[in-house]
Write a protein that holds these residues in place. Structure first.
Motif, PDB file in Angstrom:
ATOM      1  N   PHE A  42      -2.121  -6.900  -7.406  1.00  0.00           N
ATOM      2  CA  PHE A  42      -2.677  -8.241  -7.219  1.00  0.00           C
ATOM      3  C   PHE A  42      -2.391  -8.759  -5.820  1.00  0.00           C
ATOM      4  CE2 PHE A  42      -2.039  -7.550 -11.633  1.00  0.00           C
ATOM      5  CZ  PHE A  42      -3.180  -8.074 -12.207  1.00  0.00           C
ATOM      6  N   ASP A  43      -3.302  -9.595  -5.356  1.00  0.00           N
ATOM      7  CA  ASP A  43      -3.150 -10.215  -4.044  1.00  0.00           C
ATOM      8  C   ASP A  43      -3.947 -11.520  -4.100  1.00  0.00           C
ATOM      9  OD1 ASP A  43      -2.248  -8.571  -1.185  1.00  0.00           O
ATOM     10  OD2 ASP A  43      -3.201 -10.544  -0.998  1.00  0.00           O
ATOM     11  N   ILE A  44      -3.873 -12.296  -3.009  1.00  0.00           N
ATOM     12  CA  ILE A  44      -4.718 -13.497  -2.973  1.00  0.00           C
ATOM     13  C   ILE A  44      -5.708 -13.443  -1.814  1.00  0.00           C
ATOM     14  CG2 ILE A  44      -3.216 -15.158  -4.182  1.00  0.00           C
ATOM     15  CD1 ILE A  44      -2.327 -16.068  -1.310  1.00  0.00           C
ATOM     16  N   ALA A  45      -5.566 -12.423  -0.948  1.00  0.00           N
ATOM     17  CA  ALA A  45      -6.465 -12.333   0.211  1.00  0.00           C
ATOM     18  C   ALA A  45      -7.844 -11.862  -0.255  1.00  0.00           C
ATOM     19  CB  ALA A  45      -5.883 -11.364   1.239  1.00  0.00           C
ATOM     20  N   GLN A  46      -8.848 -12.713  -0.010  1.00  0.00           N
ATOM     21  CA  GLN A  46     -10.192 -12.415  -0.535  1.00  0.00           C
ATOM     22  C   GLN A  46     -10.713 -11.068  -0.050  1.00  0.00           C
ATOM     23  OE1 GLN A  46     -11.801 -13.585  -2.930  1.00  0.00           O
ATOM     24  NE2 GLN A  46     -10.537 -15.398  -3.294  1.00  0.00           N
ATOM     25  N   ASP A  47     -10.370 -10.705   1.210  1.00  0.00           N
ATOM     26  CA  ASP A  47     -10.910  -9.436   1.728  1.00  0.00           C
ATOM     27  C   ASP A  47     -10.262  -8.208   1.080  1.00  0.00           C
ATOM     28  OD1 ASP A  47      -8.489 -10.106   2.927  1.00  0.00           O
ATOM     29  OD2 ASP A  47      -8.947  -9.028   4.773  1.00  0.00           O
ATOM     30  N   LYS A  48      -9.209  -8.424   0.285  1.00  0.00           N
ATOM     31  CA  LYS A  48      -8.564  -7.272  -0.379  1.00  0.00           C
ATOM     32  C   LYS A  48      -8.985  -7.140  -1.839  1.00  0.00           C
ATOM     33  CE  LYS A  48      -4.664  -7.270   2.681  1.00  0.00           C
ATOM     34  NZ  LYS A  48      -3.248  -7.385   2.922  1.00  0.00           N
TER      35      LYS A  48
ATOM     36  N   ASP B  96     -10.000  -0.590  -3.641  1.00  0.00           N
ATOM     37  CA  ASP B  96      -9.158   0.377  -4.353  1.00  0.00           C
ATOM     38  C   ASP B  96      -8.110   0.963  -3.412  1.00  0.00           C
ATOM     39  OD1 ASP B  96     -10.726   0.024  -6.574  1.00  0.00           O
ATOM     40  OD2 ASP B  96     -11.979   1.774  -6.182  1.00  0.00           O
ATOM     41  N   VAL B  97      -6.906   1.085  -3.913  1.00  0.00           N
ATOM     42  CA  VAL B  97      -5.886   1.871  -3.201  1.00  0.00           C
ATOM     43  C   VAL B  97      -5.525   2.998  -4.154  1.00  0.00           C
ATOM     44  CG1 VAL B  97      -3.609   1.897  -2.109  1.00  0.00           C
ATOM     45  CG2 VAL B  97      -5.008  -0.185  -2.038  1.00  0.00           C
ATOM     46  N   GLY B  98      -5.917   4.209  -3.815  1.00  0.00           N
ATOM     47  CA  GLY B  98      -5.794   5.310  -4.774  1.00  0.00           C
ATOM     48  C   GLY B  98      -6.619   4.966  -6.002  1.00  0.00           C
ATOM     49  N   ALA B  99      -5.985   5.042  -7.168  1.00  0.00           N
ATOM     50  CA  ALA B  99      -6.727   4.794  -8.413  1.00  0.00           C
ATOM     51  C   ALA B  99      -6.642   3.336  -8.862  1.00  0.00           C
ATOM     52  CB  ALA B  99      -6.170   5.700  -9.499  1.00  0.00           C
ATOM     53  N   VAL B 100      -5.980   2.506  -8.057  1.00  0.00           N
ATOM     54  CA  VAL B 100      -5.735   1.130  -8.507  1.00  0.00           C
ATOM     55  C   VAL B 100      -6.618   0.132  -7.759  1.00  0.00           C
ATOM     56  CG1 VAL B 100      -3.971  -0.679  -8.693  1.00  0.00           C
ATOM     57  CG2 VAL B 100      -3.355   1.704  -9.122  1.00  0.00           C
ATOM     58  N   ARG B 101      -7.319  -0.711  -8.522  1.00  0.00           N
ATOM     59  CA  ARG B 101      -8.160  -1.746  -7.906  1.00  0.00           C
ATOM     60  C   ARG B 101      -7.356  -3.031  -7.728  1.00  0.00           C
ATOM     61  NH1 ARG B 101     -14.127  -1.653  -9.291  1.00  0.00           N
ATOM     62  NH2 ARG B 101     -13.676   0.148  -7.993  1.00  0.00           N
ATOM     63  N   ILE B 102      -7.482  -3.633  -6.556  1.00  0.00           N
ATOM     64  CA  ILE B 102      -6.737  -4.866  -6.277  1.00  0.00           C
ATOM     65  C   ILE B 102      -7.453  -6.044  -6.940  1.00  0.00           C
ATOM     66  CG2 ILE B 102      -5.805  -6.378  -4.488  1.00  0.00           C
ATOM     67  CD1 ILE B 102      -5.978  -3.949  -2.556  1.00  0.00           C
ATOM     68  N   ARG B 103      -6.689  -6.809  -7.728  1.00  0.00           N
ATOM     69  CA  ARG B 103      -7.260  -7.956  -8.434  1.00  0.00           C
ATOM     70  C   ARG B 103      -6.632  -9.250  -7.932  1.00  0.00           C
ATOM     71  NH1 ARG B 103      -6.420  -5.640 -14.479  1.00  0.00           N
ATOM     72  NH2 ARG B 103      -7.221  -7.653 -15.132  1.00  0.00           N
TER      73      ARG B 103
ATOM     74  N   ARG C 181       0.842  -1.214   0.000  1.00  0.00           N
ATOM     75  CA  ARG C 181       0.000   0.000   0.000  1.00  0.00           C
ATOM     76  C   ARG C 181       0.869   1.252   0.000  1.00  0.00           C
ATOM     77  NH1 ARG C 181      -3.511  -3.154   3.120  1.00  0.00           N
ATOM     78  NH2 ARG C 181      -2.455  -2.572   5.044  1.00  0.00           N
ATOM     79  N   ALA C 182       1.938   1.204   0.809  1.00  0.00           N
ATOM     80  CA  ALA C 182       2.840   2.370   0.850  1.00  0.00           C
ATOM     81  C   ALA C 182       3.473   2.605  -0.526  1.00  0.00           C
ATOM     82  CB  ALA C 182       3.924   2.157   1.901  1.00  0.00           C
ATOM     83  N   LEU C 183       3.839   1.520  -1.202  1.00  0.00           N
ATOM     84  CA  LEU C 183       4.460   1.661  -2.525  1.00  0.00           C
ATOM     85  C   LEU C 183       3.455   2.219  -3.532  1.00  0.00           C
ATOM     86  CD1 LEU C 183       6.490  -1.679  -2.583  1.00  0.00           C
ATOM     87  CD2 LEU C 183       7.452   0.628  -2.446  1.00  0.00           C
ATOM     88  N   LEU C 184       2.198   1.787  -3.417  1.00  0.00           N
ATOM     89  CA  LEU C 184       1.157   2.298  -4.316  1.00  0.00           C
ATOM     90  C   LEU C 184       0.971   3.806  -4.151  1.00  0.00           C
ATOM     91  CD1 LEU C 184      -1.654  -0.404  -4.269  1.00  0.00           C
ATOM     92  CD2 LEU C 184      -0.704   0.667  -6.300  1.00  0.00           C
ATOM     93  N   ARG C 185       1.195   4.272  -2.926  1.00  0.00           N
ATOM     94  CA  ARG C 185       0.991   5.708  -2.661  1.00  0.00           C
ATOM     95  C   ARG C 185       2.269   6.528  -2.814  1.00  0.00           C
ATOM     96  NH1 ARG C 185      -2.719   3.889   1.763  1.00  0.00           N
ATOM     97  NH2 ARG C 185      -4.775   4.303   0.921  1.00  0.00           N
ATOM     98  N   TYR C 186       3.377   5.839  -3.047  1.00  0.00           N
ATOM     99  CA  TYR C 186       4.667   6.525  -3.084  1.00  0.00           C
ATOM    100  C   TYR C 186       4.757   7.456  -4.303  1.00  0.00           C
ATOM    101  CZ  TYR C 186       9.738   7.144  -3.349  1.00  0.00           C
ATOM    102  OH  TYR C 186      11.000   7.673  -3.425  1.00  0.00           O
ATOM    103  N   ARG C 187       4.946   8.739  -4.047  1.00  0.00           N
ATOM    104  CA  ARG C 187       4.943   9.710  -5.152  1.00  0.00           C
ATOM    105  C   ARG C 187       6.254   9.728  -5.910  1.00  0.00           C
ATOM    106  NH1 ARG C 187       1.509  14.818  -3.111  1.00  0.00           N
ATOM    107  NH2 ARG C 187      -0.207  13.599  -2.307  1.00  0.00           N
ATOM    108  N   GLY C 188       7.273   9.128  -5.330  1.00  0.00           N
ATOM    109  CA  GLY C 188       8.578   9.112  -5.997  1.00  0.00           C
ATOM    110  C   GLY C 188       8.560   8.309  -7.284  1.00  0.00           C
ATOM    111  N   PHE C 189       7.625   7.379  -7.444  1.00  0.00           N
ATOM    112  CA  PHE C 189       7.593   6.592  -8.688  1.00  0.00           C
ATOM    113  C   PHE C 189       7.113   7.415  -9.870  1.00  0.00           C
ATOM    114  CE2 PHE C 189       7.285   2.447  -6.092  1.00  0.00           C
ATOM    115  CZ  PHE C 189       8.640   2.218  -6.221  1.00  0.00           C
TER     116      PHE C 189
END
Ligand code: ATP
Length: 209
Positions: free
Chosen positions: A115-121, A125-132, A96-104
């Motif tokens: 992407f993740d495998i945890a069903q609850d995630k 959305d984290v910012g503009a990105v949806r977790i798949r 999550r921190a990397l998704l929000r990191y403005r340095g990228f």
């Protein structure tokens, strides 16, 4: 470009040169000598000249390097002259921190899918990105035509996730899991082991006392 014969430390220093040159460009500096560039980075001017010679003929005697053209050339060499789309695997605290990191985005990298495998995630959305779900990884690599991944999964999952990335045709992985990955030679892997870096820092602090 003959990058295959360029030593890794020289490639690493390209990022330092680029950062400094970008600052100089922002300040309106038109040309810089190898000595000025070297001094600000605490390197020798011979080192700077040698490193840059690996990649082409830059600079003119008595004038130095033209800042803006060199910035553009170094970005082209590093492949950051266009925005590079990146995929993130593992959306825990670090992910999550990397998704929000403005340095990228500032340096030409955009995390476009996560992407993740945890069903609850999945579906969040984290910012503009949806977790798949990780099972959709192959489709996403084709959809976004991307070849770089960031892995922020726990160590026990790292090799399995790396295998899936390699099978899906990834070109390079930035691995934050503190584990050594076994990957085909054609896949570039950079590992960031934060705890190991702290150990190195601890050693330096400890031995300077
Ligand atoms: P959280 O408590 O939010 O899960 P965390 O940082 O403590 O965060 P970690 O155990 O470090 O979680 O895992 C990081 C992320 O990697 C988690 O979101 C986890 O669901 C995910 N993850 C674990 N195994 C895999 C896997 N095989 N493929 C993809 N993601 C995975």
């Amino acid at each position: 470009m003959k990058s295959f014969s360029v030593p890794n430390p020289a490639v690493k220093r390209l990022s330092l040169y680029l950062r400094r040159l970008e600052q100089l460009a922002e300040e309106g500096t038109k040309t810089v000598s190898s000595r000025q560039l070297a001094e600000s980075l605490r390197l020798s001017d011979a080192q700077v000249r040698k490193d840059l010679t690996y990649f082409g003929q830059f600079g003119r005697p008595g004038v130095g390097y033209e800042v803006r053209p060199l910035v553009e050339e170094l970005r082209r060499i590093l492949g950051t002259d266009r925005v590079r789309s990146v995929v993130l695997i593992g959306v825990g605290d670090l992910g999550r921190a990397l998704l929000r990191y403005r340095g990228f985005p500032n340096r030409g990298f955009e995390i476009v899918a996560a992407f993740d495998i945890a069903q609850d995630k999945i579906g969040r959305d984290v910012g503009a990105v949806r977790i798949r779900h990780l099972d959709e990884l192959g489709d996403a690599l084709v959809e976004y035509d991307l070849d770089m991944a960031i892995m922020a999964v726990p160590p026990h999952a790292a090799q399995e996730v790396a295998d899936r990335l390699c099978e899906a045709g990834i070109g390079g992985i930035l691995n934050f899991a503190p584990t050594t990955l076994n990957t085909p030679r054609k896949v570039a892997v950079f590992s960031v082991d934060l705890a190991a870096s702290m150990e190195q820092l601890s050693f330096q602090v400890h031995t300077r006392k």
